[in-house]
Design a protein around this motif. Structure first.
Motif, PDB file in Angstrom:
ATOM      1  N   THR A 187      70.322  23.522  43.175  1.00  0.00           N
ATOM      2  CA  THR A 187      71.769  23.468  43.380  1.00  0.00           C
ATOM      3  C   THR A 187      72.099  23.850  44.820  1.00  0.00           C
ATOM      4  N   ALA A 188      72.677  22.904  45.551  1.00  0.00           N
ATOM      5  CA  ALA A 188      73.068  23.178  46.938  1.00  0.00           C
ATOM      6  C   ALA A 188      74.073  24.339  46.961  1.00  0.00           C
ATOM      7  N   ARG A 189      73.901  25.260  47.918  1.00  0.00           N
ATOM      8  CA  ARG A 189      74.770  26.432  47.945  1.00  0.00           C
ATOM      9  C   ARG A 189      75.184  26.752  49.372  1.00  0.00           C
ATOM     10  N   ARG A 190      76.219  27.582  49.453  1.00  0.00           N
ATOM     11  CA  ARG A 190      76.715  27.994  50.759  1.00  0.00           C
ATOM     12  C   ARG A 190      76.112  29.344  51.141  1.00  0.00           C
ATOM     13  N   LYS A 191      75.655  29.444  52.377  1.00  0.00           N
ATOM     14  CA  LYS A 191      75.068  30.680  52.885  1.00  0.00           C
ATOM     15  C   LYS A 191      74.995  30.591  54.406  1.00  0.00           C
ATOM     16  N   THR A 192      74.566  31.668  55.023  1.00  0.00           N
ATOM     17  CA  THR A 192      74.365  31.677  56.471  1.00  0.00           C
ATOM     18  C   THR A 192      72.939  31.221  56.777  1.00  0.00           C
ATOM     19  N   ILE A 193      72.815  30.312  57.727  1.00  0.00           N
ATOM     20  CA  ILE A 193      71.500  29.812  58.114  1.00  0.00           C
ATOM     21  C   ILE A 193      71.311  30.025  59.612  1.00  0.00           C
ATOM     22  N   GLU A 194      70.094  30.383  59.992  1.00  0.00           N
ATOM     23  CA  GLU A 194      69.769  30.624  61.392  1.00  0.00           C
ATOM     24  C   GLU A 194      68.619  29.724  61.842  1.00  0.00           C
ATOM     25  N   SER A 195      68.687  29.351  63.101  1.00  0.00           N
ATOM     26  CA  SER A 195      67.549  28.703  63.751  1.00  0.00           C
ATOM     27  C   SER A 195      66.965  29.724  64.715  1.00  0.00           C
ATOM     28  N   THR A 196      65.696  30.054  64.524  1.00  0.00           N
ATOM     29  CA  THR A 196      65.099  31.135  65.304  1.00  0.00           C
ATOM     30  C   THR A 196      63.807  30.703  65.990  1.00  0.00           C
ATOM     31  N   ILE A 197      63.436  31.466  67.012  1.00  0.00           N
ATOM     32  CA  ILE A 197      62.125  31.337  67.644  1.00  0.00           C
ATOM     33  C   ILE A 197      61.378  32.623  67.336  1.00  0.00           C
ATOM     34  N   ASN A 198      60.172  32.508  66.841  1.00  0.00           N
ATOM     35  CA  ASN A 198      59.382  33.677  66.463  1.00  0.00           C
ATOM     36  C   ASN A 198      58.071  33.707  67.242  1.00  0.00           C
ATOM     37  N   VAL A 199      57.773  34.858  67.825  1.00  0.00           N
ATOM     38  CA  VAL A 199      56.571  35.039  68.631  1.00  0.00           C
ATOM     39  C   VAL A 199      55.897  36.351  68.222  1.00  0.00           C
ATOM     40  N   THR A 200      54.579  36.347  68.166  1.00  0.00           N
ATOM     41  CA  THR A 200      53.829  37.566  67.842  1.00  0.00           C
ATOM     42  C   THR A 200      53.308  38.210  69.116  1.00  0.00           C
ATOM     43  N   GLY A 201      53.611  39.515  69.257  1.00  0.00           N
ATOM     44  CA  GLY A 201      53.143  40.256  70.416  1.00  0.00           C
ATOM     45  C   GLY A 201      52.586  41.603  70.002  1.00  0.00           C
ATOM     46  N   ALA A 204      77.500  27.698  55.353  1.00  0.00           N
ATOM     47  CA  ALA A 204      76.983  26.330  55.461  1.00  0.00           C
ATOM     48  C   ALA A 204      76.402  25.875  54.123  1.00  0.00           C
ATOM     49  N   VAL A 205      76.436  24.558  53.875  1.00  0.00           N
ATOM     50  CA  VAL A 205      75.774  23.984  52.701  1.00  0.00           C
ATOM     51  C   VAL A 205      74.289  23.897  53.029  1.00  0.00           C
ATOM     52  N   VAL A 206      73.472  24.593  52.246  1.00  0.00           N
ATOM     53  CA  VAL A 206      72.054  24.734  52.586  1.00  0.00           C
ATOM     54  C   VAL A 206      71.191  24.341  51.381  1.00  0.00           C
ATOM     55  N   ILE A 207      70.107  23.612  51.678  1.00  0.00           N
ATOM     56  CA  ILE A 207      69.101  23.260  50.673  1.00  0.00           C
ATOM     57  C   ILE A 207      67.724  23.472  51.289  1.00  0.00           C
ATOM     58  N   PRO A 208      66.673  23.517  50.462  1.00  0.00           N
ATOM     59  CA  PRO A 208      65.321  23.598  51.021  1.00  0.00           C
ATOM     60  C   PRO A 208      65.023  22.402  51.920  1.00  0.00           C
ATOM     61  N   LYS A 209      64.369  22.648  53.019  1.00  0.00           N
ATOM     62  CA  LYS A 209      64.114  21.592  53.995  1.00  0.00           C
ATOM     63  C   LYS A 209      63.271  20.463  53.423  1.00  0.00           C
ATOM     64  N   ASN A 210      62.349  20.798  52.503  1.00  0.00           N
ATOM     65  CA  ASN A 210      61.454  19.763  51.975  1.00  0.00           C
ATOM     66  C   ASN A 210      62.153  18.780  51.032  1.00  0.00           C
ATOM     67  N   THR A 266      68.380  23.488  61.254  1.00  0.00           N
ATOM     68  CA  THR A 266      67.190  23.535  60.400  1.00  0.00           C
ATOM     69  C   THR A 266      66.258  24.631  60.904  1.00  0.00           C
ATOM     70  N   ASN A 267      65.510  25.207  59.993  1.00  0.00           N
ATOM     71  CA  ASN A 267      64.469  26.155  60.379  1.00  0.00           C
ATOM     72  C   ASN A 267      63.204  25.822  59.602  1.00  0.00           C
ATOM     73  N   ALA A 268      62.289  26.729  59.503  1.00  0.00           N
ATOM     74  CA  ALA A 268      60.999  26.426  58.886  1.00  0.00           C
ATOM     75  C   ALA A 268      61.123  26.096  57.401  1.00  0.00           C
ATOM     76  N   THR A 269      62.153  26.625  56.718  1.00  0.00           N
ATOM     77  CA  THR A 269      62.224  26.460  55.256  1.00  0.00           C
ATOM     78  C   THR A 269      63.517  25.840  54.762  1.00  0.00           C
ATOM     79  N   GLU A 270      64.575  25.863  55.566  1.00  0.00           N
ATOM     80  CA  GLU A 270      65.885  25.428  55.067  1.00  0.00           C
ATOM     81  C   GLU A 270      66.537  24.422  56.013  1.00  0.00           C
ATOM     82  N   ALA A 271      67.528  23.692  55.454  1.00  0.00           N
ATOM     83  CA  ALA A 271      68.267  22.721  56.247  1.00  0.00           C
ATOM     84  C   ALA A 271      69.745  22.814  55.897  1.00  0.00           C
TER      85      ALA A 271
END
Length: 325
Positions: free
Chosen positions: A48-62, A270-276, A305-310
């Motif tokens: 079920t498509a739902r409304r939520k906050t979605i972020e596009s991020t850059i992740n780095v390991t240090g 935002a209307v958000v669903i799994p990216k796949n 879009t991010n790694a898991t959501e759109a």
């Protein structure tokens, strides 16, 4: 008396048989209609498509590091450890003895050689001969050799600070030169160091990032990026450094993994669903929905879009059932 026989012409007999054939052969059975098989009802799994906050991020390991640190090690030769005088967590001053090796009779030989030099100096001062001068030079050279060997058996703190690392070793164990036996850091000046393989424009000096060490989050500010590294001709052209803003982890976390996260963009409600679940066909972007008991396709427009959501900005509303499979 003769019996009269009835003779029936063959043509008449044929007519009678053709008119009365049903009396001579069994009646044919009616064919049944083929059975009608109802198709099985298709069951779909949906999200079920739902409304939520979605972020596009850059992740780095240090890693957590100190801007000022120094390594302690022997430089002269391989020898047996006599003692290590510090432990991790202790504060030391520049010049404090960190560790030393067994020198055996070297200390005795050093003291004897000092006397030999004094005696040679007296003889040369008295005679002034070239032979006595040569003896003095030989004695001094031998003393210097013993002194260098004696000094090389000790390691002193090259700076004041806190001991962050000590190599665990038992007395009597052989230890090689240039192998780090202890590390001293400035615990008040920690930072995060990473190597970033992405676009150098993704990070700029002054960017605010979130750094996670273990399970704790810290606010940090980027102060060095791959762009500056390339301009400086640094060895690590992918260097990315960030300062802790107000609070920092303790020195115990030096060397710990630090995950850097920069938020590139954010969309609330935002209307958000799994990216796949988003499908493409050439230039077309669409999703499959379950509507009025049927599977339908709907063209959509993507936002963040991010790694898991759109995020779906057009073509789908919250509450609609998107088919998973």
């Amino acid at each position: 008396m003769k019996t009269a026989r009835l003779r029936i012409p063959a043509a008449v007999l044929a007519i009678i048989m053709s008119l009365s054939g049903c009396y001579f052969f069994p009646e044919e059975e009616k064919l049944l209609d083929p059975p009608v098989i109802a198709p099985d009802e298709v069951a779909y799994s949906t999200f079920t498509a739902r409304r939520k906050t979605i972020e596009s991020t850059i992740n780095v390991t240090g890693y957590v590091k100190s801007k000022k640190e120094a390594e302690c090690y022997f430089t002269a030769y391989t020898g047996q450890i006599k003692n290590v005088y510090v432990r991790a967590g202790e504060f030391v001053n520049e010049g404090d003895l960190i560790a030393e090796m067994n020198v055996g009779e070297l200390e005795y030989l050093l003291e004897i050689q000092k006397l030999e030099v004094e005696a040679a100096q007296l003889r040369y001062s008295s005679s002034g001969s070239q032979a006595d001068k040569l003896d003095l030079e030989i004695a001094q050279s031998t003393l210097e050799m013993y002194q260098a060997r004696y000094d090389g058996a000790k390691v002193f703190a090259p700076m004041s600070g806190q001991v962050s690392y000590v190599y665990k070793i038992d007395p009597g164990t052989e230890f090689d030169p240039y192998k780090v036996i202890a590390r001293i850091v400035d615990p008040e000046d920690l930072y995060v160091a990473a190597s970033y393989d992405g676009d150098a424009k993704d990070f700029e000096v002054g960017d605010k990032v979130t750094v996670t060490v273990e399970s704790d989050e810290y606010g940090c500010t980027v102060y060095y990026t791959p762009h500056e590294a390339a301009a400086d001709g640094a060895d690590d052209k992918k260097a990315l450094y960030a300062d802790f803003d107000s609070s920092a982890p303790s020195f115990a976390y030096l060397g710990a993994i630090a995950n850097i996260k920069k938020v590139k963009s954010v969309s609330e409600n935002a209307v958000v669903i799994p990216k796949n679940l988003v499908k493409t066909d050439g230039d077309r972007t669409y999703v499959q929905v379950f509507e009025d008991g049927q599977k339908k396709e709907k063209d959509v427009v993507l936002g963040i879009t991010n790694a898991t959501e759109a995020e779906i900005t057009e073509g789908l509303d919250a509450g609609e059932a998107v088919i998973i499979r």
